[in-house]
Design an enzyme around this catalytic site. Sequence first.
Site, PDB file in Angstrom:
ATOM      1  N   ASN A 119     -10.953  -2.496  -5.333  1.00  0.00           N
ATOM      2  CA  ASN A 119     -10.208  -1.496  -6.092  1.00  0.00           C
ATOM      3  C   ASN A 119     -10.887  -1.133  -7.418  1.00  0.00           C
ATOM      4  OD1 ASN A 119      -6.981  -2.700  -4.904  1.00  0.00           O
ATOM      5  ND2 ASN A 119      -8.148  -0.948  -4.182  1.00  0.00           N
TER       6      ASN A 119
ATOM      7  N   ASP B 205       0.827  -1.216   0.000  1.00  0.00           N
ATOM      8  CA  ASP B 205       0.000   0.000   0.000  1.00  0.00           C
ATOM      9  C   ASP B 205       0.857   1.261   0.000  1.00  0.00           C
ATOM     10  OD1 ASP B 205      -2.360   1.405  -0.022  1.00  0.00           O
ATOM     11  OD2 ASP B 205      -2.706   1.235   2.138  1.00  0.00           O
TER      12      ASP B 205
HETATM   13  C1  IPE Z   1      -5.402  -2.700  -0.183  1.00  0.00           C
HETATM   14  O1  IPE Z   1      -5.099  -1.352  -0.281  1.00  0.00           O
HETATM   15  C2  IPE Z   1      -5.344  -3.336  -1.533  1.00  0.00           C
HETATM   16  C3  IPE Z   1      -4.026  -3.443  -2.151  1.00  0.00           C
HETATM   17  C4  IPE Z   1      -2.889  -3.080  -1.619  1.00  0.00           C
HETATM   18  C5  IPE Z   1      -4.005  -4.017  -3.470  1.00  0.00           C
HETATM   19  P1  IPE Z   1      -6.231  -0.235  -0.409  1.00  0.00           P
HETATM   20  O2  IPE Z   1      -5.525   1.062  -0.536  1.00  0.00           O
HETATM   21  O3  IPE Z   1      -7.179  -0.600  -1.485  1.00  0.00           O
HETATM   22  O4  IPE Z   1      -6.987  -0.363   0.989  1.00  0.00           O
HETATM   23  P2  IPE Z   1      -7.830   0.718   1.804  1.00  0.00           P
HETATM   24  O5  IPE Z   1      -8.878   1.246   0.870  1.00  0.00           O
HETATM   25  O6  IPE Z   1      -6.897   1.792   2.243  1.00  0.00           O
HETATM   26  O7  IPE Z   1      -8.379  -0.027   2.956  1.00  0.00           O
HETATM   27  C1  IPE Z   2      -1.676   0.228  -3.365  1.00  0.00           C
HETATM   28  O1  IPE Z   2      -1.437   1.578  -3.371  1.00  0.00           O
HETATM   29  C2  IPE Z   2      -1.866  -0.336  -4.748  1.00  0.00           C
HETATM   30  C3  IPE Z   2      -3.256  -0.697  -5.061  1.00  0.00           C
HETATM   31  C4  IPE Z   2      -4.264  -0.647  -4.219  1.00  0.00           C
HETATM   32  C5  IPE Z   2      -3.515  -1.149  -6.411  1.00  0.00           C
HETATM   33  P1  IPE Z   2      -2.622   2.637  -3.350  1.00  0.00           P
HETATM   34  O2  IPE Z   2      -3.003   2.938  -4.759  1.00  0.00           O
HETATM   35  O3  IPE Z   2      -3.735   2.179  -2.497  1.00  0.00           O
HETATM   36  O4  IPE Z   2      -1.912   3.888  -2.720  1.00  0.00           O
HETATM   37  P2  IPE Z   2      -2.528   4.915  -1.687  1.00  0.00           P
HETATM   38  O5  IPE Z   2      -3.045   4.129  -0.514  1.00  0.00           O
HETATM   39  O6  IPE Z   2      -3.627   5.626  -2.410  1.00  0.00           O
HETATM   40  O7  IPE Z   2      -1.387   5.795  -1.323  1.00  0.00           O
HETATM   41 MG    MG Z   3      -4.117   2.405  -0.507  1.00  0.00          MG
END
Ligand code: IPE
Ligand code: IPE
Ligand code: MG
Length: 236
Positions: free
Chosen positions: A65, A17
Site C-alpha cells: 500500500n 477492502d
Molecule cells: C489489501 O487490499 C490490503 C488491505 C485491505 C489493507 P488492496 O486493495 O491493497 O489489495 P489489491 O491491490 O486490490 O490486491
Molecule cells: C482498503 O480499501 C483499505 C486499504 C487498503 C488501506 P481500499 O483503499 O483498497 O479501497 P478500494 O479497493 O480502492 O475500493
Molecule cells: Mg482495495
Amino acid sequence: MNKESKNIPDHVGIIMDGNGRWATKRGLSRSLGHLEGSKTLEKTGIHILKKGVKILSVFAFSTENFKRSEEEVTYLMNLFIDMFTKKCKEFKKNNVKVIFSGRKSPLRSDVLDAMDKLVEDTKNNTKGILNICLNYGGQEELIDASKKIAIDYQNGKLDLDTLNKESFAKYLYNDLPPIDLLIRTSGEYRISNFMLYQMAYSEMTFPDTLFPDFTPKEFDIALEEYQKRNRRFGGV
Ligand code: IPE
Ligand code: IPE
Ligand code: MG
C-alpha cells in the site's frame, strides 16, 4: 447452547477492502472512505469478539500500500494515530488486547509510538485479541521468520530437526493459531499477501459489501456460512 453457537471460529481474519470505492461512489475523497472504514472496524470488531471469537486479525495496511499517493498514505498514517490514541477506547473498555503484525520500517516514529502505547495499555486484557496487520505482507513475514531462524541456527540456538509447523510459527510476527474463517469484503477474490502461513486451511467468504458498509449482521451471515462448511484438512 445450540449447535450454531458452539461452532465459533477461534481465529477470524478480515481483509477490509473497498474503502476507496465506497467513497468514490459517493463523490467523496478516498480518505473519507478510510475514515468510515475505521468506524466500521470498531463496531464490527467488538461484535465479533463478543461472539466468542478469540482472535481477530485485520488487514489495515499492506507493505504494497506504500505504492499509493503520498496524500493517501499520509492520511492513513494520521488516521491510525488518531484511532490508536482515541478511538480504540471501545477495545480497551471491552477488555480486548491489541497486538500488531508487520514490519516497523519505514513507518513513521509517531505511528510506531501510538502502536506501542496501545499495546502497552491493553497488554493485560483478557477478552480476545485484536491483531492489527499494519505495514504487513505475508511473504515478508515468511522472509523475516527465515532470517530469525538462520540467526538462531548460526548461534547454535536451533536444532533444525526440531523445526516443525508449531516451532516455525514462533518465528512469525506473532505466534497465532491458524485462521479458521477469512472474510474479504468488496467482491475481490484474492488474498493480496495476507497471512499466508496462517491461512493454509482457512474457510473463506467474499461478500460484495464494501468495507464501510460491512455490519455485525453481515459477519453473522459469514459465520453461518462457515458453520455449514465441512472442513476436512486433507482427510475424508
Ligand atoms: C489489501 O487490499 C490490503 C488491505 C485491505 C489493507 P488492496 O486493495 O491493497 O489489495 P489489491 O491491490 O486490490 O490486491
Ligand atoms: C482498503 O480499501 C483499505 C486499504 C487498503 C488501506 P481500499 O483503499 O483498497 O479501497 P478500494 O479497493 O480502492 O475500493
Ligand atoms: Mg482495495
